[in-house]
Write a protein that holds these residues in place. Sequence first.
Motif, PDB file in Angstrom:
ATOM      1  N   ALA A   4      37.984  50.950  33.874  1.00  0.00           N
ATOM      2  CA  ALA A   4      38.199  49.525  34.120  1.00  0.00           C
ATOM      3  C   ALA A   4      39.231  49.396  35.229  1.00  0.00           C
ATOM      4  O   ALA A   4      40.343  49.915  35.112  1.00  0.00           O
ATOM      5  CB  ALA A   4      38.691  48.828  32.861  1.00  0.00           C
ATOM      6  N   GLY A   5      38.852  48.738  36.298  1.00  0.00           N
ATOM      7  CA  GLY A   5      39.768  48.501  37.410  1.00  0.00           C
ATOM      8  C   GLY A   5      40.389  47.127  37.294  1.00  0.00           C
ATOM      9  O   GLY A   5      39.692  46.154  36.982  1.00  0.00           O
ATOM     10  N   LEU A   6      41.680  47.041  37.552  1.00  0.00           N
ATOM     11  CA  LEU A   6      42.402  45.770  37.491  1.00  0.00           C
ATOM     12  C   LEU A   6      42.911  45.369  38.861  1.00  0.00           C
ATOM     13  O   LEU A   6      43.411  46.202  39.613  1.00  0.00           O
ATOM     14  CB  LEU A   6      43.598  45.886  36.545  1.00  0.00           C
ATOM     15  CG  LEU A   6      43.289  46.074  35.070  1.00  0.00           C
ATOM     16  CD1 LEU A   6      44.574  46.415  34.311  1.00  0.00           C
ATOM     17  CD2 LEU A   6      42.660  44.818  34.497  1.00  0.00           C
ATOM     18  N   GLY A   7      42.787  44.094  39.141  1.00  0.00           N
ATOM     19  CA  GLY A   7      43.424  43.486  40.299  1.00  0.00           C
ATOM     20  C   GLY A   7      44.187  42.288  39.773  1.00  0.00           C
ATOM     21  O   GLY A   7      43.687  41.582  38.888  1.00  0.00           O
ATOM     22  N   PHE A   8      45.405  42.074  40.254  1.00  0.00           N
ATOM     23  CA  PHE A   8      46.171  40.978  39.668  1.00  0.00           C
ATOM     24  C   PHE A   8      47.321  40.553  40.563  1.00  0.00           C
ATOM     25  O   PHE A   8      47.823  41.311  41.373  1.00  0.00           O
ATOM     26  CB  PHE A   8      46.686  41.335  38.275  1.00  0.00           C
ATOM     27  CG  PHE A   8      47.482  42.607  38.209  1.00  0.00           C
ATOM     28  CD1 PHE A   8      48.862  42.580  38.282  1.00  0.00           C
ATOM     29  CD2 PHE A   8      46.848  43.827  38.072  1.00  0.00           C
ATOM     30  CE1 PHE A   8      49.597  43.758  38.217  1.00  0.00           C
ATOM     31  CE2 PHE A   8      47.569  45.002  37.992  1.00  0.00           C
ATOM     32  CZ  PHE A   8      48.951  44.969  38.068  1.00  0.00           C
ATOM     33  N   SER A   9      47.725  39.324  40.346  1.00  0.00           N
ATOM     34  CA  SER A   9      48.864  38.724  41.030  1.00  0.00           C
ATOM     35  C   SER A   9      50.160  39.251  40.437  1.00  0.00           C
ATOM     36  O   SER A   9      50.194  39.676  39.277  1.00  0.00           O
ATOM     37  CB  SER A   9      48.783  37.206  40.838  1.00  0.00           C
ATOM     38  OG  SER A   9      50.025  36.600  41.051  1.00  0.00           O
TER      39      SER A   9
END
Length: 126
Positions: A4-9
């Motif tokens: 699972a790849g995460l991208g976030f502020s």
Amino acid sequence: MIVAGLGFSSAATVDSLRMAFERASTDRRVDAIATVADKEGHAALAAFVQTIALPLHFVAPADLAGQRTLTCSARSRATYGTGSVAEASALAAAGALGGPGARLTSPRHISDDRLATCAVAIGGQT
């Protein structure tokens, strides 16, 4: 290997990350989490990963640039040279950990607060 790849502020919370992860990983047994190395040390990321007890892999920003993604964020494109940090992180880590030919299971999923995204990729050897 399912990643699972995460991208976030930088403003993302544990709840932001959890929501995006749960949406993306429905009906999947995820083996690892991945995100761009720039996010190392983010408090919400560390707390989230501890609660789900999965290994966390950091992907070098340069390794995101060549990944073909299903979605495109102008911010991700400008900063990392890829359409989605979540999708590119999942692909890069799944390819490195599970063998060549990694593929996304779906486009990224977004938390309700729009502070986090998550995408799942399967390595080529699974």
